[in-house]
Motif scaffolding. Structure first.
Motif, PDB file in Angstrom:
ATOM      1  N   THR A 291       0.830  -1.203   0.000  1.00 45.46           N
ATOM      2  CA  THR A 291       0.000   0.000   0.000  1.00 45.46           C
ATOM      3  C   THR A 291       0.867   1.256   0.000  1.00 45.46           C
ATOM      4  O   THR A 291       0.553   2.240  -0.673  1.00 45.46           O
ATOM      5  N   ARG A 292       1.967   1.224   0.736  1.00 46.89           N
ATOM      6  CA  ARG A 292       2.871   2.367   0.763  1.00 46.89           C
ATOM      7  C   ARG A 292       3.442   2.657  -0.628  1.00 46.89           C
ATOM      8  O   ARG A 292       3.575   3.818  -1.028  1.00 46.89           O
ATOM      9  N   ARG A 293       3.761   1.600  -1.367  1.00 45.22           N
ATOM     10  CA  ARG A 293       4.274   1.790  -2.730  1.00 45.22           C
ATOM     11  C   ARG A 293       3.237   2.451  -3.626  1.00 45.22           C
ATOM     12  O   ARG A 293       3.551   3.341  -4.425  1.00 45.22           O
ATOM     13  N   LEU A 294       1.983   2.027  -3.490  1.00 46.33           N
ATOM     14  CA  LEU A 294       0.904   2.647  -4.267  1.00 46.33           C
ATOM     15  C   LEU A 294       0.760   4.119  -3.904  1.00 46.33           C
ATOM     16  O   LEU A 294       0.651   4.980  -4.783  1.00 46.33           O
ATOM     17  N   LEU A 295       0.773   4.412  -2.611  1.00 49.44           N
ATOM     18  CA  LEU A 295       0.632   5.799  -2.163  1.00 49.44           C
ATOM     19  C   LEU A 295       1.777   6.661  -2.680  1.00 49.44           C
ATOM     20  O   LEU A 295       1.575   7.817  -3.074  1.00 49.44           O
ATOM     21  N   ASN A 296       2.977   6.111  -2.705  1.00 44.05           N
ATOM     22  CA  ASN A 296       4.127   6.857  -3.233  1.00 44.05           C
ATOM     23  C   ASN A 296       3.943   7.167  -4.717  1.00 44.05           C
ATOM     24  O   ASN A 296       4.261   8.271  -5.186  1.00 44.05           O
ATOM     25  N   MET A 297       3.426   6.192  -5.461  1.00 43.75           N
ATOM     26  CA  MET A 297       3.177   6.418  -6.892  1.00 43.75           C
ATOM     27  C   MET A 297       2.148   7.527  -7.091  1.00 43.75           C
ATOM     28  O   MET A 297       2.295   8.377  -7.972  1.00 43.75           O
ATOM     29  N   LEU A 298       1.108   7.516  -6.272  1.00 41.69           N
ATOM     30  CA  LEU A 298       0.054   8.522  -6.391  1.00 41.69           C
ATOM     31  C   LEU A 298       0.582   9.904  -6.033  1.00 41.69           C
ATOM     32  O   LEU A 298       0.253  10.896  -6.694  1.00 41.69           O
ATOM     33  N   GLU A 299       1.401   9.986  -4.995  1.00 44.82           N
ATOM     34  CA  GLU A 299       1.962  11.276  -4.608  1.00 44.82           C
ATOM     35  C   GLU A 299       2.885  11.819  -5.682  1.00 44.82           C
ATOM     36  O   GLU A 299       2.851  13.015  -6.006  1.00 44.82           O
ATOM     37  N   GLU A 300       3.708  10.957  -6.261  1.00 48.66           N
ATOM     38  CA  GLU A 300       4.637  11.393  -7.305  1.00 48.66           C
ATOM     39  C   GLU A 300       3.904  11.865  -8.558  1.00 48.66           C
ATOM     40  O   GLU A 300       4.405  12.703  -9.303  1.00 48.66           O
ATOM     41  N   SER A 301       2.714  11.338  -8.792  1.00 49.88           N
ATOM     42  CA  SER A 301       1.937  11.726  -9.979  1.00 49.88           C
ATOM     43  C   SER A 301       1.251  13.072  -9.828  1.00 49.88           C
ATOM     44  O   SER A 301       0.751  13.624 -10.812  1.00 49.88           O
TER      45      SER A 301
END
Length: 363
Positions: A291-301
């Motif tokens: 989930t943390r990896r997904l959240l990081n992707m969303l923040e970077e986008s």
């Protein structure tokens, strides 16, 4: 309107209304420049909105004391005869209201195309109420045939020279009390505007209750796409079963899936398509790392700059594999992390589905 600030700056989902309108205009690639008339006391706030929500192609001019004076100032910023103008004069100019956030490219193209042919064009809608004219003593004088009349809406488009010359000629009375740009083109430019049927989404936020209606429309629009996120492309993954169930149950919603694995380019593409709802499926693991990896992707986008993003982290766990207390302790990380990502407009929720694993011999 009953609110302490101008309605275009009222928050909808914690974002100023005018930002939605600017986004709608920015999304149209053939609109070169966007000029916004702003009062002096709101100029810094407007600059802050442009910076925070990363709006592009925006120029600010001082607003006038009336609607027509504000529009005239905007036209001056586009005119080549102004010594301090930094913008180029367009062939066609669109005039729109900051409090009509749901304008779509289709109607913009229709009014621009009609303006090129006729000199001026404007969107119209059927009247929803009968218009009456009262007498001086407050009694009914006459009523208009609703079937023969239409409500003038925005956007409106003009050949730039037609509307700019009309504003240069119009009287102080027109500038002070007028409200209809098409009428100025007719009165001073002798141009009969083409009237274009508009969509119901062209309505104007006028009353406080309209803000709630706008919020409802925005929520509906951003909830039309759900992505199921998994850590594998295995077709037997429970996430794919969840995807099929949601597709069958939610016929009006687009349901897709993406993988968090290094080669999962499909998830990156889904984020680029501006999906705002995610279900991250974890099987036999209470680890928060996926989930943390997904959240990081969303923040970077930077996806959450414009709209809130919802992430539901779902855990399917066998109650015999790890003690329940240990699983709950690991899952409490979500609660703390949710507080952090909420500051960045990401709404994180956790769901634990605790079940007994069925032995292979019993299947």
């Amino acid at each position: 309107m009953g609110v302490p600030i101008p309605k275009q700056f009222c928050p909808v989902l914690e974002r100023p209304l005018i930002s939605y309108t600017l986004q709608a205009l920015e999304s149209v690639c053939w609109i070169k420049d966007i000029v916004v008339a702003v009062t002096g006391e709101n100029m810094e706030a407007m600059k802050g909105i442009i910076q925070k929500y990363q709006h592009q192609r925006i120029s600010l001019v001082a607003a006038g004391v009336t609607r027509h004076r504000s529009i005239f100032n905007g036209l001056k910023a586009l005119a080549e005869d102004q010594p301090d103008s930094k913008l180029s004069k367009p062939e066609v100019v669109i005039i729109h209201d900051a409090v009509r956030p749901f304008v779509e490219e289709d109607v913009l193209l229709k009014v621009v195309t009609a303006a090129k042919e006729h000199g001026a064009a404007g969107a119209i809608r059927p009247l929803v109420s009968t218009v009456i004219s009262p007498s001086a003593d407050g009694c009914l004088d006459h009523s208009l045939d609703r079937a023969r009349h239409r409500a003038s809406e925005m956007p409106q488009a003009f050949l730039f020279d037609v509307i700019y010359e009309a504003y240069q000629q119009c009287s102080d009375y027109d500038l002070e009390f007028g409200t209809e740009c098409l009428q100025l083109a007719l009165k001073y430019g002798h141009v009969h505007a083409k009237l274009v049927e508009g969509s119901p989404e062209l309505w104007k936020v006028t009353y406080k209750r309209d803000l709630y209606a706008a919020e409802s429309i925005i929520k509906e629009r951003i909830s039309q796409h759900i992505c199921i996120v998994m850590d594998t492309k295995d077709e037997n993954h429970v996430g794919h079963h969840l995807e099929e169930i949601l597709k069958n149950e939610l016929n009006h919603v687009k349901v897709t899936s993406g993988a968090l694995c290094p080669a999962g380019r499909d998830l990156e593409q889904i984020i680029l398509e501006q999906c705002y709802s995610y279900v991250c499926v974890n099987v036999m693991s209470s680890d928060f790392e996926k989930t943390r990896r997904l959240l990081n992707m969303l923040e970077e986008s930077n996806l959450s700059i414009l709209y809130p993003v919802v992430v539901i982290s779902v855990y399917f766990l066998d109650y015999k594999s790890v003690p329940f207390d240990q699983k709950m302790e690991n899952l409490m990380q979500i609660k703390e992390y949710a507080k952090e990502v909420k500051k960045r407009n990401i709404l994180l929720c956790g769901l634990l589905i605790y079940y007994p694993q069925v032995p292979e011999s019993s299947k």
